[in-house]
Design a protein around this motif. Sequence first.
Motif, PDB file in Angstrom:
ATOM      1  N   CYS A 183      42.714  38.577  33.634  1.00  0.00           N
ATOM      2  CA  CYS A 183      43.179  39.032  34.959  1.00  0.00           C
ATOM      3  C   CYS A 183      42.062  38.972  35.994  1.00  0.00           C
ATOM      4  O   CYS A 183      42.270  38.533  37.125  1.00  0.00           O
ATOM      5  N   GLY A 187      41.841  36.615  39.079  1.00  0.00           N
ATOM      6  CA  GLY A 187      41.877  37.382  40.319  1.00  0.00           C
ATOM      7  C   GLY A 187      40.821  36.931  41.307  1.00  0.00           C
ATOM      8  O   GLY A 187      41.063  36.903  42.521  1.00  0.00           O
ATOM      9  N   CYS A 226      47.804  31.962  40.211  1.00  0.00           N
ATOM     10  CA  CYS A 226      46.860  33.018  39.822  1.00  0.00           C
ATOM     11  C   CYS A 226      47.525  34.384  39.772  1.00  0.00           C
ATOM     12  O   CYS A 226      47.297  35.170  38.845  1.00  0.00           O
ATOM     13  N   GLN A 230      47.897  36.834  36.606  1.00  0.00           N
ATOM     14  CA  GLN A 230      47.345  38.187  36.680  1.00  0.00           C
ATOM     15  C   GLN A 230      48.390  39.233  36.298  1.00  0.00           C
ATOM     16  O   GLN A 230      48.131  40.127  35.492  1.00  0.00           O
ATOM     17  N   TYR A 250      39.329  47.002  34.706  1.00  0.00           N
ATOM     18  CA  TYR A 250      39.853  45.906  35.520  1.00  0.00           C
ATOM     19  C   TYR A 250      39.249  45.929  36.912  1.00  0.00           C
ATOM     20  O   TYR A 250      38.847  44.886  37.438  1.00  0.00           O
ATOM     21  N   PHE A 254      37.138  42.826  38.126  1.00  0.00           N
ATOM     22  CA  PHE A 254      37.795  42.083  39.196  1.00  0.00           C
ATOM     23  C   PHE A 254      36.955  42.089  40.473  1.00  0.00           C
ATOM     24  O   PHE A 254      36.713  41.039  41.087  1.00  0.00           O
ATOM     25  N   SER A 317      43.315  44.919  43.928  1.00  0.00           N
ATOM     26  CA  SER A 317      44.068  44.477  42.883  1.00  0.00           C
ATOM     27  C   SER A 317      45.231  45.025  42.581  1.00  0.00           C
ATOM     28  O   SER A 317      46.027  44.694  42.184  1.00  0.00           O
TER      29      SER A 317
END
Length: 350
Positions: A183, A187, A226, A230, A250, A254, A317
Motif C-alpha cells: 500500500c 501510495g 494505484c 492500495q 501504514y 506511506f 491516506s
Amino acid sequence: MMGLSKENLKGLILALVSSGFIGASFIIKKQGLRRAAAASGVRAGFGGYYYLLEPLWWVGMITMIAGEVANFVAYAFAPAVLVTPLGALSIIVSAVLADIILKEKLHHLGILGCVMCIAGSIIIVIHAPKEQPIKSVQEIWDMATQPAFLAYGGSVIVLVFILVFHFAPKCGHTNVLVYTGICSLMGSLSVMSVKALGTSLKLTFEGKNQLIYPETWFFMLVVAICVIMQMNYLNKALDTFNTAIVSPIYYVMFTTLTILASVIMFKDWDGQSGGTIVSEICGFIVVLSGTVMLHATKDFERCPSFRGTGPSSPTLSTRLYSGNADFLVKQDEESGSPDSNFCSRRQESY
C-alpha cells in the motif's frame, strides 16, 4: 512564515480543511450508525443496512468526500512535503470531537499525541519549501522521466511485484509489513500522479487546456491503478491485523515514501539550506511520534480499565481507504463484544 508563499498558503488551507472534514466525517457517520441501530434494532455489525436510510450517515459521507476533494486540490498548490504530513491532523479532529460529542474519553497520552502532531505540523509549515511554478503537464512528465525518478519508480514496481507474488502468499497473513508495504509503495506513486493530475486540471481551469496531452490521461490511469491496489491490500491488512497496528505503520511508511518520491521527482529540497531540511525532518518525526502515540492509546484504552476513544481515522491516506475505515467504525460501534474479548483478539490477530 519562512517559505510560505501564496501557493503554499492555499495548499495549507486546503489540507487543513481536508483534515477537518475527514476527521469530522467519522464522528458524524458514527452518530448516524447509532441512530440507525436505535431505529431499526439491527446493528450494522450484525448485517443491518438501515444506516443507508439515515440522513446523518449520508451527511458524514458527503463531508468525507468534500475532505477528499480538498486534499486532492491541495496537492495542486503545495508540495507533498507540506500536504502529506498534515493528514495526521484528521486524527486529532476525530479524537477531540469523539471526546466532546460522543463523550469518549481522550486519555492524557492521547492529548500529548495531539500536541505533538500540532507542534510537528507547525514546524513543517514554517520550513516547507515553496511550490515551483509549473506551466504545463509536459514539464511534470519531464520530471517523471528523469533518471532518478525512473530508478525510484522502477524499484517500487519491482518491490511491489516481489511482495505481491512471493511474500504475500507466504507470510501476508502473519507479517503486517507485507500488505502495508504494498500500500505504501503504491501510495507514493499515486500521490505523485495525483499531484500531476491536479496541476493539469488547475492549469486547464486557468485557460491552459492540458486535456489535449496524452500525459494527463496517463497520470489519470496511474492514479486509478494505484488507488485500486492500495484499497485492495489495505483492506486485506485491516481484515487480518488490528487497526491500531495497521494505521500507524501504514501512515509512517506511506508518508515517508511519499516525501521521498516528491523530493526526487519535484526537487522539493533544492535551494533549501541544510538546517531547514533538518528542521522539516524533525517536524516530520514529531508528527509521526504523535500519530503512533494517538493510535497506541486508542488501542489500549479499549481494555477494561479504559473507555474507547472513537474510530481510528487514517490520514491522507485513509484518505485512500475511508470506505473500509467506515466498516471498521461500524464494527467498533455495533459489534457488542466485551472489551476483554477485544483485547484478547488483538493479541491473537497480531
